[in-house]
Structure formats: structure tokens, C-alpha cells
Design an enzyme around this catalytic site. Structure first.
Site, PDB file in Angstrom:
ATOM      1  N   CYS A 236       6.977  40.610 -44.527  1.00  0.00           N
ATOM      2  CA  CYS A 236       7.056  39.860 -43.310  1.00  0.00           C
ATOM      3  C   CYS A 236       6.963  40.920 -42.241  1.00  0.00           C
ATOM      4  O   CYS A 236       7.908  41.695 -42.020  1.00  0.00           O
ATOM      5  CB  CYS A 236       8.404  38.964 -43.131  1.00  0.00           C
ATOM      6  SG  CYS A 236       8.682  38.144 -41.651  1.00  0.00           S
TER       7      CYS A 236
ATOM      8  N   CYS B 130      13.370  35.076 -42.972  1.00  0.00           N
ATOM      9  CA  CYS B 130      13.749  34.653 -41.665  1.00  0.00           C
ATOM     10  C   CYS B 130      12.654  33.448 -41.321  1.00  0.00           C
ATOM     11  O   CYS B 130      12.037  33.222 -42.337  1.00  0.00           O
ATOM     12  CB  CYS B 130      13.402  35.902 -40.610  1.00  0.00           C
ATOM     13  SG  CYS B 130      11.748  36.095 -40.571  1.00  0.00           S
TER      14      CYS B 130
ATOM     15  N   CYS C 244     -17.552  23.933 -28.469  1.00  0.00           N
ATOM     16  CA  CYS C 244     -18.819  23.053 -28.672  1.00  0.00           C
ATOM     17  C   CYS C 244     -18.474  21.736 -29.136  1.00  0.00           C
ATOM     18  O   CYS C 244     -19.371  20.727 -28.743  1.00  0.00           O
ATOM     19  CB  CYS C 244     -20.040  23.764 -29.499  1.00  0.00           C
ATOM     20  SG  CYS C 244     -19.293  24.551 -30.914  1.00  0.00           S
TER      21      CYS C 244
ATOM     22  N   GLY D   7      17.029  15.336 -29.247  1.00  0.00           N
ATOM     23  CA  GLY D   7      17.260  14.481 -30.152  1.00  0.00           C
ATOM     24  C   GLY D   7      18.121  14.894 -31.234  1.00  0.00           C
ATOM     25  O   GLY D   7      19.234  14.450 -31.391  1.00  0.00           O
ATOM     26  N   ILE D   8      17.965  15.995 -31.729  1.00  0.00           N
ATOM     27  CA  ILE D   8      18.848  16.791 -32.854  1.00  0.00           C
ATOM     28  C   ILE D   8      20.192  17.161 -31.837  1.00  0.00           C
ATOM     29  O   ILE D   8      21.320  17.068 -32.347  1.00  0.00           O
ATOM     30  CB  ILE D   8      18.224  18.001 -33.556  1.00  0.00           C
ATOM     31  CG1 ILE D   8      17.132  17.421 -34.374  1.00  0.00           C
ATOM     32  CG2 ILE D   8      18.902  18.706 -34.255  1.00  0.00           C
ATOM     33  CD1 ILE D   8      16.148  18.389 -35.156  1.00  0.00           C
TER      34      ILE D   8
ATOM     35  N   LEU E 154      16.074   8.075 -24.199  1.00  0.00           N
ATOM     36  CA  LEU E 154      17.113   7.095 -24.366  1.00  0.00           C
ATOM     37  C   LEU E 154      17.308   6.379 -25.968  1.00  0.00           C
ATOM     38  O   LEU E 154      18.152   5.869 -26.131  1.00  0.00           O
ATOM     39  CB  LEU E 154      17.301   6.128 -23.317  1.00  0.00           C
ATOM     40  CG  LEU E 154      17.377   6.866 -21.910  1.00  0.00           C
ATOM     41  CD1 LEU E 154      17.395   5.897 -20.548  1.00  0.00           C
ATOM     42  CD2 LEU E 154      18.587   7.712 -21.600  1.00  0.00           C
TER      43      LEU E 154
ATOM     44  N   GLY F   4      18.860  23.660 -27.538  1.00  0.00           N
ATOM     45  CA  GLY F   4      18.499  22.282 -27.398  1.00  0.00           C
ATOM     46  C   GLY F   4      19.262  21.317 -27.696  1.00  0.00           C
ATOM     47  O   GLY F   4      20.437  21.290 -28.247  1.00  0.00           O
TER      48      GLY F   4
END
Lengths: 343, 653
Positions: free
Chosen positions: B460, B179, B194, B48-49, B78, B45
Site C-alpha cells: 500500500c 489502513c 464523446c 446522518g451517521i 431532517l 461529520g
């Protein structure tokens, strides 16, 4: 009543050069598009107020560079930078606004180089340089601004400027910031501050009274709650040390530790608290960690910018009145320190 | 050109950094510095970060950084993605971020990939080369994918997310901490069909209708199923009749066509719906709205826009807009029914007049001004009909585009926190790992709140291999349903493989021959009990994703009936329990996660499937508004409860 900010002549010429709207009412289409994502956070009114605000920043190192980047991106009206120190190798640390090209920065001041870089981030913000000594400025000088931020300032300067700001009929928001090693301190003085807060579907009017800088750093230590961040006390010791020895931020080393511990001892005695009130290890960190830790700069610079944005927009509860960050324990805490402890 | 070499700063930095972890002086300073300098870091990524993170990593002494991002730069980036300039719009984020950082740290190594992290090239071997992975993503799907790859590669992962003033950073180390998927994350909100087609009660329902049904029907792929004219009472008009309404003859006057559509969807359809008394017994009845009652007879003279208006000003499709033609300037302004109706007709006209070629291929894009105008107007008219408050274009755009509100400061703070955790991970300082929450309002004086990570959740299914239980009607449900709803959606597998004993029921891949593909396609259409290796009550399926190196066992239990309301998908997957740490208090910690996961910006609120089987996928334990309606008065979008109120947790070490 608030007085008119910058000189109207200057305003007119600058604005027409930058093609900005004159009446300061609606945001331009360009602004709406650029600021869309943040308008969704704080609203169009807040954004409008931001674009009309004038910020003075004195003392630029890593943390303040981060702060400046943030407020320029946020779209404040203008940022005036004061830092006449010449760019050298050390200045490059943690400051991404200074390109590492000696040919480019030789002979220039930190403020000048940072000014050029900041303009780039947002052409709609007026970024300029003011030369000279901040503490020598008259009270009227500060009237031009809505916010004054002193980075890495001396005790004397912080006191003097805060007093001048408080003398003005216009409310000038006052902040100090100091980062050493991987710690940081922010101080906030908004005087008598009214703001709106949302409480369960209703809008509530709130008011806060901030103590002056002088009062905030002179609070007797004994009544201050045990769990208060130790950094508050440690920074007061450092302030005294730097004033006594005539040192600037970062002009110290391990060799100064005995002197610093001596000052700590005196302060603890004067305040009738035990010496364990201020950990020696913390003081050691602060005087040996003379350069800033970039992640801490990002964090403290971010928090500071958020506070300034809140104060300018009048929206959101401001931090009162100290903020401390320490990467070692990972906490970022707000401490409310005033003479109310003694009353 | 003489430039400064940062190796000179090493010693100074050593002194500074050693105290972060309160290490004893000299010897370990060098160790720590070499840990940073020797580290190979993957960033996923560059938004932003990502921009803030790349900058802080570079300043902190990291000099071997790889960065993946599939996006290109947009104007709305920006305000916070400060490595980008207006002139960069349209270019690769990863590449431009790299170039920008090299300008102030020319000697570090940054490798950029303009690609989707889910691509096969980023396999386990790729991930294995890194010492730590740092995520700066904005969607759950990619996060789960990276989580699995990091587990498979046994590489620590530092996760993060921000929304407005809220943010968090978490550390995930296989075997030591949870994790990313140990605690279930809420999936993007979906709505029952609906509600969208017949009984909307919130503005977001109207937006989904306007976007997924009306816009899609008028301008999207004609071959797609569309529920626009589905009604509770199916005995109403035949589909052929409605097809004629939406078809426009080449010479049909555009404005007339527009009014016809208007009358059909806002008038006739509503009247037809009203005829079913049962629906409205306990609900507010909508009112039909017809164009003749709202608009003047002909709009052509009013604003000068005609069917034959030529493109004199060289409009390209991105600048065509209805608002200026109607004198509407402020996107934050609330329009009334008349104005919305004018925009509806005008926008529709403009699509046909200026963007005819695109009709039949369009999907809603939040950056398509005309599409946003149309959807806003349509949603508002529908809202008016159903007595739901109208919204401005600005607000509607945020909901329809699932726009995440974002500021630079939170991203900067989070980036700093990520680097701090990354350094701890490289030093293997497990005792010091923290999850850090960035709050808008102080909680016990803290704006930045560190919390010790939890131990892995023993049940998990991602990191602990728990078998799952699937209740399903093995005679009626098809393999396709299992693949789409369970394997892909719920289990988040990208390229699944399904086995029953030794029999391979289904797989995806480039290397399959035609016979196999045909075989799998045939299997998809069969009900489970009719598969070559029949799946019935008691069968155990093995489901795998080879890229994610994730393998799950599913115990199948046959069930005849499912509640249409509560279990609209006709199947129920269970077997993994919430981590014991959050049982009962998941309102607090999950709120933190979910507050941050409101950064979902995939496709926004939508209908989960085209069929009449949907569910509201809200986690049981808390209600949360995921609509991105941000009026100026809102200080808080999401309330975070103090995670410290969680009473019992199993902490790491």
C-alpha cells in the site's frame, strides 16, 4: 378485510388540527420534501402506506426509545405509547428522550415525557399516551393498530396480547423486543403474510406463515439445530424465572443466579438436552446486566424499526421470526424457530 | 435547577459494559469505565451517521468529544438527522448537534468546529490529541485525507458508511490492520467526452450533458471551456457561429431565444452529428427535434407567463419554478416530450425573467428547483432524441445531484457498531477488532456480519511506502497533467510538493514568495523533459503532502503511445497491488466497500476533464451501477456478495 383504523371523528379533528391531507392519497409537498431521501430507498407508495399506519408501543426503555425515534422519523401515521412507570434516575439510562431535569419529569410517567420529545422529531406524526395495563385490554382495543410492539414484557403479557392480535380479522403485526446487558432479542409475528420481492428483474409474490408467540417459545429444544443462537434458549429461561418470581425486566441480580440455573436445569431435562445447551455465563450476563448498553439499543432499535417499516409498507422480505444481537461476538442473526422442526 | 448527575450511574454501567468484552469482574470494570471516561474522541461529520453517533457516545459515558463538520442543515436532512429541527435549517450541523446533545447530557464536553476537515488547522498535532477518530463522512476524498492524518498521528480510526439499508464499520490501527486505502476504493464514475457530447446511450449521459454542458453554457461562467458544440467531425461550423447562437441580445424575446436554443441543441446539432456516417454505422441514429413540431407557435397566451411579468409575489430565486405554471404537481410523474419541452422553455424563460443577475455565475445545485427542472427537461428531450427512456424529475434530480438515498435506521445501527469498536480500540483489545457489515438480506442467517480485519497491505503506497511506476510521454505530457491527474486525483494529495532529486519542481503553500509561485506556474506548462531538472525515462520523483504526511516515490518510464480508448489520460500509474486477501475475490469485499462508498455525494457523475481525455474509472474486477436511479420497484440498489466467500485472507493475529 381490513377494518377502519382510528375512529373517524377523532381522525378528522386530529388531521384538521395538523393540517394534513384528508384523502390519504398523494403525499403532500411538505412530506415529499422531508422524506425525499427515504422515498429514494423504499418508494412513494411505501411512504404513503407508512403515513397511514398506527403503531402501539408498550414498555419504554433505551431500545424502545430508539425504535420510537426511528419510526417517528420515518413518518408513520401515529404512535401510541404505553408506560405508566414514573421517571426515575434509572429510566434516564440509555434513554435520550428524557431530559435530565427533575423538575420537568417529577411525577410524570415515562410515556408522557417520551411523548413530548418524540413529537418534536416529526410534527407530522401523531404521538399520544395511553394509560393502563396492556394485558387488561380487550381484543377490540388492538384493532385500532396496524402494529403492536411489546418491550420488556412478561411472558404472560406477550402471550395474551399476541393471542388477541391473532383473533382479529384485521392483520395486526406483532413484535416483542427485549434488551439486557449488550444483547437483544426481537420476535416477529406477521401471521400469514404476503409481500412482493424482486428476483432477477421480476417481481415475485411471496407468502410466509409465522408461528404465534405461544408456539414459537414452546418449540421443543431437541430438534432445534445445533447452531441456533444460544440467546433463544437463555431468554426462555429468563422468561420462566421472571414469571415464577413475579419479576419485571431488570429486577434481578447475581443473587438470583442459583434460582435461574435451577430453572435452566429443569428446562433442559424436560427437553432432553444437556445442560451445556444453555451456557451459564450467558445467563449470568443476562441477570447481572440489568441496564441496557446504549450501542446495543441503537442496533436492536434500528433493526426493529426496519422490520416494522417493511411490514407496514409490504415491501421487502421480513425477518422470520427471531433476531438476536450480541455485542460480544458482534453478530446479528435471524433464527427461524417453529414447530416445523418436529414435522 | 436540579439536574441529574450521571456519575451516579457509573457502577451500574460498569457491570453492563464489562461483559461486552467478557472481562473478569470488578478490577477491569473500573479500568474499562475509566478508559471511556478518560477518552478524547474526534468525530468527523455531524450528518446522518454523526447525529446518531454523537447521541450514542454521550449515552455510553463518553464526555470529551470534538466534532468537525463544514455543512449547514437542509430540509432533506431532517428525515434522519434527528438532532436538527426545521428551525435550524441553514445553521451549522456541528454546532446544533452539540447543543441538542447537551440538552440530555448537560455535563459532557463537546467542542464543535464548523469547518472543512481538510483545513490546515487540523494538522497532525491536532489529530495527535485524540485517542480515537470516528468518521461519519460521505465522500472518498475526505476519508482518504483523514486516513493519512490518522496514520501520521498514529491514532486509530473507525471508518463507516451507509447507503439505504446497507452499512459497514471498519477499524484501522496503524501497523496492526489495513489502513483505509490498503484496498483501492472506486473513484466516482466519469464518462468519456464523446459519449456525453455525441453518443449517449444511458439517461445519465443525458443528465451530464444537460448539467455540465448545456446548463453551464447558458447560465454558467462564460469563460469556461465548454464542449457543447464539439463534434467528432471538427470540420463543421466555426465556433464563432455557435457563439452567436448562445448570446442573447438584451431586447431579444426570451421565448424566441429559448426556442432558438432548443432548435440548435436538439435539432441542428443532431443533424450535424448525423452527417458523420462513421459514428452511426453500428449505433442507433438520433432524431432531430424542432420546437415547431412539438410546441404551439406561441406559449405566451397559454400560461400567462411573459417576459415582462413583474415579481408581484416577492419571489426569491429559490421559489421560482416552472412546474406550477404548467400545472405539473407531481415530481414522480413521467412527462412526455411535449411537457418536457414546455418545461425547458418555461424554465429558461424564468431564469432570464426572474434571475437575470445570476446568469453567468450559476452552477448546478440540486436544491435549486428551477435548475433541476431545466436539467430534467433538457436531459429528457435529448433522451427522447436518442431513444433512451425518459425519467421523472424526482429520478433525474437524484442522478444529477448524486443524491444518496438514506434512512435513519441504518445510521443508528452503524453508530452503535462504531461505539462498540471505539471501546475495543480504547481498551486496546486488538483480538476483538471487527469490521462489521450491515446487510439488507441475511447471509448465512446474519444481518450483522463481523469479520476480522486484515493485516496491512505490504504494497500500500499510503501506509507501506511502496514506490509507484508512472508510464508517461515525458516529451508531450506537461507537469500540470501530472499534478492534476496523478498527484491530486489518483494519489489524493491536497497540498502537494514534487521533487526531482534535490530540485523542487512544484509546491503549494501560503508562504511562497511571488518569484517561486511564478517559477512553479511556469513549470506547470512545461513538458516533463523540458523542466529545469529534466524528468525522463528512469527519473524518480518524490511526491509529498506535508499536511497528510504522506510521501511517495514515483519511478518514471517514458512511453511514446497510449491507447486513446483504454488509456485516454495518456498516462498509467501502477505498482501497488490489490491486497492479497482480495485478489480475485475483490468482487466480494470490494463490493462491500463500494456499496458503502456509493455514499459519494461530491459532484456526481461528471466529465473528468474538459479535454478529450477521459477514462471510465471502473475497478477491473466488477461492474457496478453507480447511477442513483431508484425506481419504486427496486428493492436492492447494490447486491452484496458474501464476504465470507473470500477464501484466503491474512487475518490480524
Amino acid at each position: 378485510m381490513k377494518k377502519n383504523s382510528l375512529d373517524k371523528e377523532v381522525l378528522l379533528s386530529r388531521f384538521s388540527r395538523l393540517n394534513l391531507r384528508m384523502d390519504g392519497e398523494e403525499l403532500t409537498e411538505q412530506e415529499t420534501a422531508l422524506y425525499d431521501r427515504q422515498i429514494r430507498v423504499w418508494g412513494a407508495n411505501a411512504q404513503r402506506r407508512l403515513t397511514k399506519s398506527h403503531i402501539l408501543v408498550s414498555g419504554i426503555k433505551g431500545t424502545v426509545a430508539e425504535f420510537c425515534k426511528n419510526i417517528v422519523l420515518a413518518g408513520v401515521g401515529s404512535v401510541t405509547l404505553m408506560d405508566d412507570s414514573l421517571v426515575n434516575e434509572e429510566a434516564l439510562n440509555a434513554n435520550f428522550l428524557i431530559p435530565p431535569d427533575e423538575n420537568a419529569y417529577r411525577g410524570k410517567t415515562v410515556a408522557e415525557i417520551c411523548c413530548d420529545s418524540l413529537k418534536d422529531f416529526n410534527p407530522m406524526v401523531l404521538v399520544s399516551v395511553e394509560k393502563g395495563d396492556l394485558s387488561a385490554r380487550s381484543t377490540e382495543f388492538f384493532e385500532k393498530f396496524d402494529v403492536v410492539v411489546i418491550g420488556y414484557g412478561s411472558l404472560a403479557t406477550k402471550k395474551a396480547v399476541n393471542e388477541k392480535c391473532r383473533k382479529l380479522s384485521k392483520r395486526v403485526a406483532f413484535y416483542t423486543v427485549d434488551c439486557r446487558d449488550s444483547c437483544g432479542e426481537i420476535f416477529v409475528d406477521l401471521q400469514d403474510y404476503k409481500y412482493t420481492k424482486k428476483k432477477l428483474e421480476e417481481k415475485v409474490e411471496c407468502e410466509l406463515n409465522f408461528p404465534s408467540f405461544q408456539e414459537a417459545v414452546s418449540v421443543p429444544w431437541k430438534p432445534i439445530p445445533r447452531r441456533t443462537a444460544k440467546l433463544y434458549f437463555a431468554m426462555r429461561v429468563i422468561e420462566v424465572f421472571e414469571e415464577n418470581e413475579g419479576r419485571k425486566h431488570g429486577e434481578c441480580s447475581l443473587l438470583d443466579l442459583p434460582t435461574v440455573l435451577e430453572i435452566k436445569k429443569k428446562l433442559c431435562e424436560a427437553n432432553t438436552v444437556s445442560e451445556s445447551h444453555v451456557p451459564d455465563s450467558l445467563l449470568e450476563r443476562l441477570i447481572t446486566g440489568t441496564i441496557e448498553f446504549p450501542p446495543a439499543c441503537a442496533i436492536v432499535g434500528g433493526i426493529l424499526a426496519q422490520e416494522v417499516i417493511k411490514a407496514v409498507s409490504g415491501k421487502g422480505e421480513p425477518l422470520k421470526n427471531f433476531f438476536y444481537y450480541d455485542a460480544q461476538d458482534g453478530k446479528g442473526v435471524m433464527e427461524n424457530i417453529s414447530n416445523s422442526f418436529t414435522s | 435547577m436540579k439536574s441529574f448527575h450521571f456519575s451516579n450511574l457509573t457502577n451500574l454501567r460498569c457491570i453492563a459494559y464489562c461483559s461486552v468484552l467478557s472481562l473478569p469482574p470488578p478490577m477491569d470494570q473500573q479500568q474499562q469505565q475509566s478508559a471511556i471516561q478518560g477518552a478524547k474522541v474526534l468525530m468527523v461529520g455531524a450528518g446522518g451517521i454523526g447525529c446518531e453517533l454523537l447521541k450514542t457516545l454521550a449515552l455510553s459515558g463518553f464526555h470529551d468529544i470534538h466534532i468537525i463538520d463544514m455543512d449547514t442543515i437542509e430540509v432533506s436532512n431532517l428525515n434522519r438527522q434527528f438532532l436538527f429541527r426545521r428551525s435550524h435549517v441553514g445553521q451549522s450541523k456541528a454546532k446544533v448537534a452539540r447543543d441538542a446533545v447537551l440538552r440530555f447530557r448537560p455535563h459532557i464536553n463537546i467542542r464543535s468546529y464548523h469547518a472543512n476537515v481538510k483545513n490546515p488547522e487540523f494538522d497532525v498535532d491536532f489529530f495527535k490529541q485524540f485517542d480515537v477518530v470516528l468518521n461519519g463522512l460521505d465522500n472518498l476524498d475526505a476519508r482518504r485525507h483523514v486516513n493519512r492524518l490518522c496514520l501520521a498521528a498514529d491514532v486509530p480510526l473507525v471508518e463507516s458508511g451507509t447507503t439505504g439499508f446497507l452499512g459497514q464499520v471498519t477499524v484501522h490501527v496503524k501497523g496492526k490492520t489495513e489502513c483505509y486505502e490498503c484496498q483501492t476504493k472506486p473513484t466516482p464514475k466519469t464518462y468519456p467526452v464523446c459519449t456525453i457530447t455525441s453518443t449517449p446511450t444511458k439517461f445519465v449521459h443525458c443528465i451530464v450533458w444537460a448539467k455540465e454542458l448545456l446548463f453551464a453554457k447558458l447560465f454558467g461562467d462564460k469563460n469556461q471551456d465548454n464542449d457543447l458544440n464539439v463534434r467528432a467531425n471538427k470540420a463543421a461550423s466555426s465556433s464563432k457561429e455557435t457563439e452567436d447562437v448562445f448570446e442573447r441580445a438584451d431586447d431579444e424575446d426570451i421565448e424566441q431565444y429559448g426556442r432558438k436554443i432548443y432548435d440548435h441543441v436538439f435539432g441542428y446539432n443532431i443533424e450535424a452529428a448525423l452527417s458523420n456516417e462513421e459514428t452511426w454505422k453500428n449505433r442507433r441514429r438520433p432524431r432531430p427535434i424542432y420546437s415547431k413540431d412539438v410546441l404551439p407557435e406561441s406559449l405566451t397566451q397559454k400560461n400567462g407567463s411573459t417576459q415582462n411579468c413583474s415579481a408581484t409575489d416577492g419571489d426569491d430565486s429559490t421559489t421560482v419554478s416552472a412546474m406550477p405554471l404548467l400545472g405539473l404537481k407531481n415530481p414522480q410523474e413521467l412527462w412526455g416530450l411535449t411537457q418536457n419541452s414546455l418545461v425547458f422553455i418555461e424554465a429558461l424563460k424564468l431564469f432570464f425573467a426572474k434571475r437575470k443577475k445570476e446568469i453567468g455565475h450559476l452552477t448546478f445545485d440540486k436544491d435549486d428547483q428551477l435548475a433541476v427542472e431545466f436539467v430534467t427537461a433538457a436531459a429528457n428531450i435529448r433522451a427522447e432524441s436518442f431513444g433512451i427512456p425518459l425519467h421523472s424529475l424526482f429520478e433525474a434530480k437524484g442522478i444529477a445531484g448524486n443524491i444518496v438515498h438514506a434512512v435513519a435506521t441504518t445510521n443508528a445501527i452503524v453508530a452503535g457498531l462504531i461505539v462498540i469498536e471505539a471501546i475495543k480500540v480504547l481498551k486496546k483489545d486488538a483480538d476483538k477488532y471487527r469490521m462489521t457489515y450491515c446487510l439488507e438480506h441475511p447471509s448465512r442467517k446474519m444481518l450483522l456480519m463481523p469479520v476480522e480485519p486484515f493485516e496491512p497491505n505490504p504494497s500500500c503506497y499510503v501506509c507501506s511506502k511502496t514506490p509507484l511506476v508512472l508510464e508517461i510521454n515525458t516529451q508531450k505530457s506537461k507537469l500540470r497533467d501530472l499534478v492534476d491527474k496523478i498527484v491530486k486525483a489518483k494519489l489524493g494529495m491536497n497540498l502537494p510538493l514534487i521533487m526531482h532529486g534535490a530540485s523542487l519542481l512544484y509546491e503549494v503553500g501560503d508562504d511562497l514568495d511571488d518569484i517561486m509561485v511564478a517559477n512553479y506556474n511556469a513549470n506547470l506548462e512545461k513538458s516533463l523533459s523540458e523542466l529545469p531538472s529534466p524528468v525522463i525515462n528512469g527519473s524518480i520523483l518524490t511526491v509529498e503532502d506535508l499536511q497528510q504526511e504522506l510521501s511517495c516515490k514515483i519511478n518514471v518510464k517514458h512511453r511514446e503511445e497510449f491507447d486513446e480508448e483504454k488509456e485516454p489520460e495518456g498516462m498509467v500509474l501502477s505498482g501497488w497491488t490489490q491486497s492479497p486477501a482480495t485478489n480475485g475475490e475483490s468482487a466480494s469485499t470490494s463490493n462491500n466497500e463500494s456499496a458503502v462508498d456509493v455514499t459519494e455525494s461530491s459532484s456526481g457523475p461528471e466529465i473528468a476533464s474538459k479535454k478529450r481525455k477521459l477514462s471510465e474509472t471502473q475497478p477491473e474486477n466488477h461492474k457496478r451501477e453507480t447511477e442513483n436511479v431508484e425506481s419504486e420497484d427496486d428493492d436492492d440498489l447494490v447486491e452484496i456478495e458474501n464476504p465470507m466467500t473470500v477464501s484466503k485472507k491474512k487475518r490480524v493475529a
